[in-house]
Write an enzyme that holds these catalytic residues in place. Structure first.
Site, PDB file in Angstrom:
ATOM      1  N   LYS A 196      13.723  26.508  63.238  1.00 17.01           N
ATOM      2  CA  LYS A 196      12.598  26.975  64.004  1.00 17.01           C
ATOM      3  C   LYS A 196      12.281  26.006  65.136  1.00 17.01           C
ATOM      4  O   LYS A 196      11.512  26.327  66.037  1.00 17.01           O
ATOM      5  CB  LYS A 196      11.362  27.058  63.083  1.00 17.01           C
ATOM      6  N   GLY A 197      12.841  24.806  65.047  1.00 19.25           N
ATOM      7  CA  GLY A 197      12.454  23.717  65.952  1.00 19.25           C
ATOM      8  C   GLY A 197      12.634  24.004  67.431  1.00 19.25           C
ATOM      9  O   GLY A 197      11.892  23.492  68.253  1.00 19.25           O
ATOM     10  N   GLU A 245      18.970  23.348  71.037  1.00 25.10           N
ATOM     11  CA  GLU A 245      18.525  22.677  69.813  1.00 25.10           C
ATOM     12  C   GLU A 245      17.341  21.762  70.129  1.00 25.10           C
ATOM     13  O   GLU A 245      17.183  21.302  71.260  1.00 25.10           O
ATOM     14  CB  GLU A 245      19.718  21.885  69.241  1.00 25.10           C
ATOM     15  N   ASP A 291      20.397  14.303  66.047  1.00 20.32           N
ATOM     16  CA  ASP A 291      20.130  13.058  65.339  1.00 20.32           C
ATOM     17  C   ASP A 291      21.486  12.482  64.884  1.00 20.32           C
ATOM     18  O   ASP A 291      22.174  11.841  65.666  1.00 20.32           O
ATOM     19  CB  ASP A 291      19.191  13.394  64.181  1.00 20.32           C
ATOM     20  N   PHE A 323      10.630   9.028  64.123  1.00 16.19           N
ATOM     21  CA  PHE A 323      10.444  10.410  63.696  1.00 16.19           C
ATOM     22  C   PHE A 323       9.404  11.083  64.580  1.00 16.19           C
ATOM     23  O   PHE A 323       8.254  10.641  64.643  1.00 16.19           O
ATOM     24  CB  PHE A 323      10.033  10.491  62.225  1.00 16.19           C
ATOM     25  N   ASP A 351       8.726  19.648  63.401  1.00 12.15           N
ATOM     26  CA  ASP A 351       7.734  19.618  62.312  1.00 12.15           C
ATOM     27  C   ASP A 351       7.815  18.355  61.461  1.00 12.15           C
ATOM     28  O   ASP A 351       8.803  17.624  61.484  1.00 12.15           O
ATOM     29  CB  ASP A 351       7.957  20.824  61.385  1.00 12.15           C
ATOM     30  N   ARG A 401       4.329  21.778  64.480  1.00 11.30           N
ATOM     31  CA  ARG A 401       5.244  22.445  65.426  1.00 11.30           C
ATOM     32  C   ARG A 401       4.487  22.907  66.672  1.00 11.30           C
ATOM     33  O   ARG A 401       5.036  22.975  67.763  1.00 11.30           O
ATOM     34  CB  ARG A 401       5.886  23.683  64.786  1.00 11.30           C
TER      35      ARG A 401
END
Ligand code: 5GP
Length: 173
Positions: free
Chosen positions: A41-42, A97, A101, A150, A157, A163
């Site tokens: 969902k990002g 995307e 990472d 992070f 999220d 989000r």
């Protein structure tokens, strides 16, 4: 208690960068059309904002992937939990995307999509953490290169929260 989040990129900064990437893609694909594949969902917000900034014809599709095992550490084993609606044959595909990472997810995914008869395949990521890379993944269009922290917001999220933040921030553990 609320988590502490410090702003890394404001909404204005993100939108300005997305506009630049859209212009770059429009130049690179002049006379062609592009098929954006957003990763749920990002990458939803990023995919939609980017699509609005591309001036060549755009079609869009979405898919969802997940890593097996511990969800905070990429295992390298990737599962497609929602596949694309439309075939990719003969299309100029850009995978969109949220963040690259370790590269494990994209390495698997690009390999999988490459086998579907695409005309061309490129990767566009809003964020890139090159320091963390385990698999060699070429990011053709990068929003921002960030250090190993992070981040949340703009689609990203923490336990499904944040989000909807209009900015990108670093969350304090
Ligand atoms: P990779 O397979 O490249 O290690 O993992 C990519 C995925 O891990 C991203 O699509 C995202 O879901 C998650 N991820 C990696 N870093 C972060 C981060 O800093 N914040 C959030 N929210 N997700 C991240």
């Amino acid at each position: 208690m609320d988590d502490k989040i410090s702003v890394l990129y404001s909404e204005e900064t993100i939108n300005a960068r997305i506009k630049e990437i859209g212009e770059q893609i429009s130049r690179d694909y002049a006379g062609k059309s592009v098929h954006l594949v957003g990763i749920l969902k990002g990458a939803t917000f990023f995919t939609c904002e980017l699509a609005k900034r591309i001036t060549v014809p755009v079609t869009m599709d979405f898919m969802s992937v997940s890593s097996y095992g511990d969800s905070t550490e990429s295992s390298g084993i990737v599962r497609i939990t929602k596949d694309l609606d439309d075939p990719l044959e003969g299309k100029n595909v850009i995978v969109v995307e949220d963040i690259v990472d370790t590269g494990n997810t994209l390495s698997y995914l690009l390999d999988n999509l490459q086998k579907r008869g695409v005309d061309s395949l490129r990767l566009c990521a809003l964020l890139n953490k090159p320091e963390r890379r385990e698999k060699d993944v070429v990011v053709d269009y990068t929003g921002f290169e960030i250090p190993d922290a992070f981040v949340v917001g703009y689609g990203l999220d923490y336990a499904q929260k944040y989000r909807n933040l209009p900015y990108i921030g670093i969350i304090e553990p």
